[in-house]
Design a protein around this motif. Structure first.
Motif, PDB file in Angstrom:
ATOM      1  N   VAL A   1       0.897  -1.217   0.152  1.00  0.00           N
ATOM      2  CA  VAL A   1       0.037   0.255   0.083  1.00  0.00           C
ATOM      3  C   VAL A   1       0.912   1.148  -0.074  1.00  0.00           C
ATOM      4  CG1 VAL A   1      -1.696   1.328   1.245  1.00  0.00           C
ATOM      5  CG2 VAL A   1      -1.930  -1.181   1.097  1.00  0.00           C
ATOM      6  N   ASP A   2       0.613   1.965  -0.906  1.00  0.00           N
ATOM      7  CA  ASP A   2       1.530   3.332  -1.043  1.00  0.00           C
ATOM      8  C   ASP A   2       0.407   4.486  -1.428  1.00  0.00           C
ATOM      9  OD1 ASP A   2       3.085   5.531  -1.308  1.00  0.00           O
ATOM     10  OD2 ASP A   2       3.878   4.990  -3.063  1.00  0.00           O
TER      11      ASP A   2
ATOM     12  N   ASN B   1      -4.062   6.168  -7.410  1.00  0.00           N
ATOM     13  CA  ASN B   1      -4.610   6.340  -8.292  1.00  0.00           C
ATOM     14  C   ASN B   1      -4.162   7.722  -9.271  1.00  0.00           C
ATOM     15  OD1 ASN B   1      -6.917   5.912  -9.992  1.00  0.00           O
ATOM     16  ND2 ASN B   1      -8.042   7.553  -8.983  1.00  0.00           N
ATOM     17  N   GLN B   2      -2.484   7.548  -9.425  1.00  0.00           N
ATOM     18  CA  GLN B   2      -2.159   8.228 -10.352  1.00  0.00           C
ATOM     19  C   GLN B   2      -1.986   8.020 -11.789  1.00  0.00           C
ATOM     20  OE1 GLN B   2      -0.459  11.416  -9.198  1.00  0.00           O
ATOM     21  NE2 GLN B   2      -1.528  10.666  -7.335  1.00  0.00           N
ATOM     22  N   PRO B   3      -2.399   9.142 -12.502  1.00  0.00           N
ATOM     23  CA  PRO B   3      -2.212   9.003 -14.169  1.00  0.00           C
ATOM     24  C   PRO B   3      -0.679   8.488 -14.449  1.00  0.00           C
ATOM     25  CG  PRO B   3      -2.273  11.200 -13.917  1.00  0.00           C
ATOM     26  CD  PRO B   3      -2.503  10.568 -12.299  1.00  0.00           C
TER      27      PRO B   3
ATOM     28  N   ASP C   1       2.438   0.302  -8.678  1.00  0.00           N
ATOM     29  CA  ASP C   1       2.584   0.488  -9.671  1.00  0.00           C
ATOM     30  C   ASP C   1       1.886  -0.351 -10.885  1.00  0.00           C
ATOM     31  OD1 ASP C   1       4.098   1.959 -12.154  1.00  0.00           O
ATOM     32  OD2 ASP C   1       5.108  -0.426 -12.155  1.00  0.00           O
ATOM     33  N   LEU C   2       1.070   0.061 -11.953  1.00  0.00           N
ATOM     34  CA  LEU C   2       0.273  -0.700 -12.527  1.00  0.00           C
ATOM     35  C   LEU C   2       1.114  -1.358 -13.803  1.00  0.00           C
ATOM     36  CD1 LEU C   2      -2.560  -1.300 -12.836  1.00  0.00           C
ATOM     37  CD2 LEU C   2      -2.727   0.527 -14.890  1.00  0.00           C
ATOM     38  N   PHE C   3       2.261  -1.058 -14.000  1.00  0.00           N
ATOM     39  CA  PHE C   3       3.045  -1.284 -15.028  1.00  0.00           C
ATOM     40  C   PHE C   3       3.657  -2.760 -14.416  1.00  0.00           C
ATOM     41  CE2 PHE C   3       7.479  -2.487 -16.778  1.00  0.00           C
ATOM     42  CZ  PHE C   3       7.062  -2.655 -17.993  1.00  0.00           C
TER      43      PHE C   3
ATOM     44  N   ASN D   1       5.996   5.750 -12.957  1.00  0.00           N
ATOM     45  CA  ASN D   1       5.018   4.849 -13.028  1.00  0.00           C
ATOM     46  C   ASN D   1       4.294   5.149 -14.585  1.00  0.00           C
ATOM     47  OD1 ASN D   1       4.579   6.115  -9.960  1.00  0.00           O
ATOM     48  ND2 ASN D   1       4.908   4.115 -10.169  1.00  0.00           N
ATOM     49  N   ILE D   2       4.897   4.589 -15.515  1.00  0.00           N
ATOM     50  CA  ILE D   2       4.495   4.887 -16.797  1.00  0.00           C
ATOM     51  C   ILE D   2       3.195   4.314 -17.154  1.00  0.00           C
ATOM     52  CG2 ILE D   2       7.096   4.676 -17.571  1.00  0.00           C
ATOM     53  CD1 ILE D   2       6.483   1.831 -18.539  1.00  0.00           C
ATOM     54  N   PHE D   3       2.361   3.593 -16.564  1.00  0.00           N
ATOM     55  CA  PHE D   3       1.300   3.069 -16.620  1.00  0.00           C
ATOM     56  C   PHE D   3       0.078   3.799 -15.397  1.00  0.00           C
ATOM     57  CE2 PHE D   3       1.796  -0.913 -19.421  1.00  0.00           C
ATOM     58  CZ  PHE D   3       2.349  -0.448 -20.167  1.00  0.00           C
ATOM     59  N   GLY D   4       0.936   4.396 -14.663  1.00  0.00           N
ATOM     60  CA  GLY D   4       0.017   5.062 -13.585  1.00  0.00           C
ATOM     61  C   GLY D   4       0.273   4.066 -12.360  1.00  0.00           C
ATOM     62  N   THR D   5      -0.714   4.339 -11.356  1.00  0.00           N
ATOM     63  CA  THR D   5      -0.706   3.526 -10.182  1.00  0.00           C
ATOM     64  C   THR D   5      -2.337   3.222 -10.007  1.00  0.00           C
ATOM     65  OG1 THR D   5      -1.254   5.505  -8.632  1.00  0.00           O
ATOM     66  CG2 THR D   5       1.042   4.636  -9.194  1.00  0.00           C
ATOM     67  N   ASP D   6      -2.482   1.984  -9.356  1.00  0.00           N
ATOM     68  CA  ASP D   6      -3.811   1.717  -8.981  1.00  0.00           C
ATOM     69  C   ASP D   6      -4.478   2.338  -7.713  1.00  0.00           C
ATOM     70  OD1 ASP D   6      -2.644   0.578  -6.844  1.00  0.00           O
ATOM     71  OD2 ASP D   6      -2.850  -1.605  -7.472  1.00  0.00           O
TER      72      ASP D   6
END
Length: 276
Positions: A45-46, A51-53, A68-70, A58-63
């Motif tokens: 958890v961060d 929820n960052q674009p 990190d989504l990537f 974080n080239i795919f953003g964050t959840d």
């Protein structure tokens, strides 16, 4: 063989399929090296970065919890490939044996096996898998078992049709005349002529298995959090469209790349085997 590879490499779509599959496989194998936050594949958890674009790093953003989504997509490829390997190491051999026996053995055996196959084929695959997962606990292992149970009948029907056509060929009749056993004829004479079609279908099915596994996870019946899975990521992100579009778009594109790559590779293998 050289002619077959020449056909493969001369087709741009075949080369594209190989490139896409190589990308998926290498990403999964070397996930620990290429992902910027390997620990984000688990229960991390961060909230400072939730929820960052898409942005660097974080080239795919964050959840929704800052992971990190990537990283999670790359590790989800591991789960998808494991699912595909498990299903296609069990379902094709089982279906092939049943198809050979139904097509070559006596009418009573063939009738019984064909009716068994028809029972499974009469139920839509996703519905059957959902029913199985509704009884079992939603886990990776149970998901693989559910998909395997629904996948073997397609190979049984494919091999059955080929066997019915091959059993009247001269080489089969000659083997029968010299007293070869039924098992010898099925596995040493007929089976080699079924393998090209089976191998081609296995390659095409790899992508469909990934799609089916993602569908189960999308419905909450597949791999459970915090294990990364493409289907569950799409389902979770769909709740926040269109504002948090990256939560759904990038996992969806990952599924598309894998399925599209295996379909192109399957078409290429079919062309290669027909050329030999």
């Amino acid at each position: 063989m050289k002619k077959a590879f020449a056909i493969l490499l001369s087709n741009p779509l075949s080369v594209l399929g190989l490139v896409l599959i190589a990308f998926v496989v290498l990403s999964a194998v070397f996930a620990d090296v290429i992902t910027p936050f390997p620990s984000h594949r688990g229960a991390v958890v961060d909230f400072a970065n939730f929820n960052q674009p898409p942005h660097w790093p974080n080239i795919f953003g964050t959840d929704l919890v800052g992971r990190d989504l990537f990283t999670r997509i790359i590790y989800a490829y591991r789960v998808s490939l494991l699912m595909g390997l498990f299903v296609l190491l069990i379902a094709p051999p089982v279906g092939t044996v049943i198809g050979l026996m139904a097509g070559y053995m006596g009418p009573k055996t063939g009738y019984a096996l064909n009716r068994l196959t028809d029972v499974f084929l009469s139920v839509p695959p996703l519905v059957l898998a959902m029913a199985i997962m509704g009884v079992l606990k939603p886990t990776l292992t149970n998901g693989m078992l559910a998909i395997t149970v629904m996948w073997w009948p397609w190979y049984a029907r494919l091999v059955y049709n080929i066997t019915r056509a091959e059993r009247v060929e001269g080489y089969v009749l000659a083997a029968e005349v010299i007293g070869a056993s039924k098992w010898h004829i099925m596995f040493r004479e007929i089976l080699p002529n079924c393998l090209p079609a089976v191998i081609t279908k296995m390659t095409l099915d790899f992508g469909f298995v990934i799609l089916m596994a993602s569908s189960l996870s999308f419905l909450g019946l597949g791999v459970q959090p915090p294990t990364p899975d493409l289907g569950s990521m799409v389902a979770e992100g769909a709740k926040y469209l269109p504002d948090s579009w990256w939560l759904t778009v990038f996992p969806g594109l990952a599924i598309l790349i894998a399925v599209f790559g295996f379909n192109l590779l399957g078409d290429a293998l079919r062309d290669m085997l027909e050329a030999e």
